[in-house]
Design a protein around this motif. Structure first.
Motif, mmCIF file in Angstrom:
data_model
loop_
_atom_site.group_PDB
_atom_site.id
_atom_site.type_symbol
_atom_site.label_atom_id
_atom_site.label_comp_id
_atom_site.label_asym_id
_atom_site.label_seq_id
_atom_site.Cartn_x
_atom_site.Cartn_y
_atom_site.Cartn_z
ATOM 1 N N ALA A 1 0.825 -1.206 0.000
ATOM 2 C CA ALA A 1 0.000 0.000 0.000
ATOM 3 C C ALA A 1 0.859 1.257 0.000
ATOM 4 C CB ALA A 1 -0.928 -0.007 1.212
ATOM 5 N N ASP A 2 1.949 1.253 0.758
ATOM 6 C CA ASP A 2 2.841 2.417 0.796
ATOM 7 C C ASP A 2 3.474 2.683 -0.565
ATOM 8 O OD1 ASP A 2 2.260 2.771 3.445
ATOM 9 O OD2 ASP A 2 4.156 1.980 4.217
ATOM 10 N N LEU A 3 3.930 1.623 -1.214
ATOM 11 C CA LEU A 3 4.595 1.785 -2.505
ATOM 12 C C LEU A 3 3.653 2.335 -3.565
ATOM 13 C CD1 LEU A 3 6.703 -1.490 -2.651
ATOM 14 C CD2 LEU A 3 7.613 0.832 -2.594
ATOM 15 N N LEU A 4 2.390 1.937 -3.505
ATOM 16 C CA LEU A 4 1.427 2.344 -4.521
ATOM 17 C C LEU A 4 0.592 3.553 -4.108
ATOM 18 C CD1 LEU A 4 0.242 -1.203 -5.637
ATOM 19 C CD2 LEU A 4 1.767 0.350 -6.856
ATOM 20 N N GLY A 5 0.800 4.030 -2.885
ATOM 21 C CA GLY A 5 0.088 5.219 -2.442
ATOM 22 C C GLY A 5 -1.380 5.000 -2.159
ATOM 23 N N VAL B 1 -4.601 0.746 -7.846
ATOM 24 C CA VAL B 1 -5.313 -0.408 -7.309
ATOM 25 C C VAL B 1 -5.168 -1.605 -8.246
ATOM 26 C CG1 VAL B 1 -7.596 -1.329 -6.731
ATOM 27 C CG2 VAL B 1 -6.951 0.968 -5.978
ATOM 28 N N GLU B 2 -5.299 -1.365 -9.558
ATOM 29 C CA GLU B 2 -5.156 -2.451 -10.535
ATOM 30 C C GLU B 2 -3.760 -3.067 -10.475
ATOM 31 O OE1 GLU B 2 -7.308 -4.046 -12.424
ATOM 32 O OE2 GLU B 2 -8.843 -2.876 -11.402
ATOM 33 N N THR B 3 -2.747 -2.247 -10.241
ATOM 34 C CA THR B 3 -1.384 -2.777 -10.110
ATOM 35 C C THR B 3 -1.283 -3.686 -8.890
ATOM 36 O OG1 THR B 3 -0.441 -0.817 -11.163
ATOM 37 C CG2 THR B 3 1.047 -2.166 -9.829
ATOM 38 N N ALA B 4 -1.902 -3.267 -7.780
ATOM 39 C CA ALA B 4 -1.901 -4.100 -6.578
ATOM 40 C C ALA B 4 -2.600 -5.431 -6.829
ATOM 41 C CB ALA B 4 -2.585 -3.355 -5.427
ATOM 42 N N LEU B 5 -3.735 -5.400 -7.536
ATOM 43 C CA LEU B 5 -4.460 -6.638 -7.825
ATOM 44 C C LEU B 5 -3.659 -7.538 -8.763
ATOM 45 C CD1 LEU B 5 -8.111 -5.295 -8.272
ATOM 46 C CD2 LEU B 5 -7.062 -6.329 -6.253
ATOM 47 N N ALA B 6 -2.998 -6.934 -9.745
ATOM 48 C CA ALA B 6 -2.175 -7.728 -10.660
ATOM 49 C C ALA B 6 -1.051 -8.424 -9.904
ATOM 50 C CB ALA B 6 -1.614 -6.838 -11.762
ATOM 51 N N PHE B 7 -0.493 -7.744 -8.900
ATOM 52 C CA PHE B 7 0.548 -8.352 -8.078
ATOM 53 C C PHE B 7 -0.033 -9.507 -7.254
ATOM 54 C CE2 PHE B 7 2.870 -8.645 -4.040
ATOM 55 C CZ PHE B 7 4.157 -8.866 -4.503
ATOM 56 N N GLY C 1 -0.538 -12.532 -9.307
ATOM 57 C CA GLY C 1 0.638 -13.096 -9.969
ATOM 58 C C GLY C 1 0.822 -12.664 -11.396
ATOM 59 N N ARG C 2 0.201 -11.537 -11.801
ATOM 60 C CA ARG C 2 0.300 -11.077 -13.179
ATOM 61 C C ARG C 2 1.379 -10.026 -13.378
ATOM 62 N NH1 ARG C 2 -3.821 -8.214 -14.236
ATOM 63 N NH2 ARG C 2 -5.095 -8.337 -12.346
ATOM 64 N N THR C 3 1.971 -9.523 -12.300
ATOM 65 C CA THR C 3 3.044 -8.552 -12.401
ATOM 66 C C THR C 3 3.873 -8.573 -11.123
ATOM 67 O OG1 THR C 3 3.590 -6.215 -12.833
ATOM 68 C CG2 THR C 3 1.718 -6.640 -11.406
ATOM 69 N N ILE C 4 5.132 -8.182 -11.246
ATOM 70 C CA ILE C 4 5.989 -7.993 -10.067
ATOM 71 C C ILE C 4 6.473 -6.552 -10.027
ATOM 72 C CG2 ILE C 4 6.727 -10.408 -9.927
ATOM 73 C CD1 ILE C 4 9.344 -9.538 -11.291
ATOM 74 N N GLN C 5 5.684 -5.675 -10.650
ATOM 75 C CA GLN C 5 6.081 -4.270 -10.767
ATOM 76 C C GLN C 5 6.464 -3.623 -9.433
ATOM 77 O OE1 GLN C 5 3.429 -1.867 -13.148
ATOM 78 N NE2 GLN C 5 3.967 -0.012 -12.031
ATOM 79 N N PRO C 6 5.703 -3.795 -8.345
ATOM 80 C CA PRO C 6 6.139 -3.182 -7.086
ATOM 81 C C PRO C 6 7.501 -3.669 -6.635
ATOM 82 C CG PRO C 6 3.841 -3.848 -6.964
ATOM 83 C CD PRO C 6 4.395 -4.442 -8.218
ATOM 84 N N MET C 7 7.818 -4.942 -6.872
ATOM 85 C CA MET C 7 9.127 -5.465 -6.489
ATOM 86 C C MET C 7 10.217 -4.850 -7.357
ATOM 87 S SD MET C 7 8.051 -9.465 -5.894
ATOM 88 C CE MET C 7 9.697 -9.994 -5.421
ATOM 89 N N ASP C 8 9.931 -4.631 -8.640
ATOM 90 C CA ASP C 8 10.917 -3.980 -9.515
ATOM 91 C C ASP C 8 11.284 -2.599 -8.998
ATOM 92 O OD1 ASP C 8 10.983 -6.154 -11.194
ATOM 93 O OD2 ASP C 8 9.522 -5.337 -12.605
ATOM 94 N N ARG C 9 10.278 -1.861 -8.536
ATOM 95 C CA ARG C 9 10.530 -0.517 -8.011
ATOM 96 C C ARG C 9 11.413 -0.577 -6.772
ATOM 97 N NH1 ARG C 9 5.973 3.573 -5.470
ATOM 98 N NH2 ARG C 9 7.464 5.046 -4.556
#
Length: 366
Positions: free
Chosen positions: A159-163, A215-221, A224-232
């Motif tokens: 939640a912190d990473l995605l605001g 929110v969509e990025t969080a749901l994708a994570f 298992g459809r993205t690891i974008q927060p981990m990349d950041r």
């Protein structure tokens, strides 16, 4: 003193002696489900038992008001019961009757489930939270997980990473671009916005489309459809290390480990649920075996075990029909079936021998 105290206690709702004699005369020691009801027929409590007669008679030996069983019996006017083929059937029937009747004593006295879920709330600015209870405004759930602490830490980091906000569900939401709503200086309701952990949807600091994308990025994570927060997190950790800010790099590494744990826990939970897809033969206490079609931890149908060639062919057609149905989503859990999923998982965890009586769907139709 003991007599004076006893006189102050409320009287039972019915003649307990007559009720006990009816149970003693009619109830059998077989698996069953029972209901305690009041004088209007309203269900106060639903219970199960492997040996029904013994369980019901134990209520009359309980000490009032210290024991829960005695308090339930004291409030009841009647006891109704029905027999089921097995202990597993009793667990399943009890759960479904609790869902149907919503008995007062079950909801008040049952312990909170130990499983933990990650949940998405409803509303214009959804929240990502964790916990054991599934609320009426929770639209998606992921899990189950074992560790409340680790799940909460990872969700906080996500939640912190995605605001994403974590304030009260009824916090008024005002997105940017709403013009004349902001005659007065804007200020977020908490310090998370000041620290850069929240985009501030309570004060118009973020557009609705932007917040929804987060929110969509969080749901994708979570699916298992993205690891974008981990990349950041990895990029920030490497940048801090390159600047020799090793303490900051260590903090970013801690965030990475939290997200890595959550991602792995989600994969393990999804795999465990997928494996709970089979036909289960459950032996009955009196030889009345049954078969259950279980798919992703939910019982789709149950039938007497097919003993003749004709019965086998009929059941084979049922299994084939189930295989033709669309596969349930592998992302969020069906919120209405979470309790049943937990029951099925707990049953096969506690009874590993029961797994030997399971067969894949395809084995029945091949």
């Amino acid at each position: 003193m003991r007599r004076a105290r006893a006189l102050r206690l409320p009287l039972p709702a019915t003649d307990l002696r007559a009720l006990r004699e009816r149970v003693r005369a009619l109830a059998e020691n077989r698996p069953g489900v029972y209901r305690m009801t009041d004088s209007t027929g309203r269900v106060l409590y639903v219970g199960k038992a492997k040996r029904l007669r013994n369980r019901l008679l134990s209520y009359f030996r309980a000490s009032y008001p210290e024991d829960k069983a005695a308090r339930v019996l004291h409030a009841a006017h009647d006891i109704q019961w029905e027999y089921v083929p097995s202990e597993f059937a009793a667990y399943l029937s009890e759960l479904r009757q609790i869902h149907r009747h919503r008995p007062h004593f079950n909801l008040r006295l049952n312990q909170t489930r130990r499983a933990v879920f990650v949940k998405l709330s409803a509303g214009p600015a959804p929240r990502i939270t964790s916990g054991a209870a599934i609320g009426s405004d929770d639209t998606r759930c992921y899990g189950p997980f074992r560790s409340l602490g680790r799940t909460a830490e990872a969700v906080r980091t996500l939640a912190d990473l995605l605001g994403l906000r974590d304030c009260a569900a009824d916090m008024p939401i005002v997105f940017s671009g709403q013009g004349d709503l902001f005659d007065q200086p804007r200020r977020a309701a908490c310090m998370r916005h000041e620290f850069g952990f929240c985009t501030g949807p309570c004060a118009g600091f973020v557009a609705e489309w932007d917040y929804r994308q987060r929110v969509e990025t969080a749901l994708a994570f979570l699916e298992g459809r993205t690891i974008q927060p981990m990349d950041r997190v990895v990029a920030a950790m490497q940048a801090a290390a390159a600047r020799s800010e090793f303490e900051l790099a260590a903090k970013w590494r801690e965030k990475f480990e939290q997200l890595e744990w959550l991602f792995g826990a989600i994969v393990r939970a999804r795999t465990a649920i997928d494996l709970l897809t089979f036909v289960y033969r459950d032996p009955g206490a009196l030889g009345d075996d049954r078969v259950y079609l279980i798919r992703r931890g939910v019982v789709r149908a149950t039938f007497p075990y097919p003993a003749t060639p004709i019965e086998h062919e009929a059941f084979r057609a049922v299994v084939a029909d189930e295989l033709e149905r669309a596969e349930p989503e592998t992302g969020p859990l069906p919120t209405g079936s979470i309790d049943e999923l937990l029951l099925i998982m707990a049953w096969f965890r506690a009874h590993p021998d029961a797994l030997r009586r399971t067969t894949p769907y395809l084995q029945w139709v091949s």
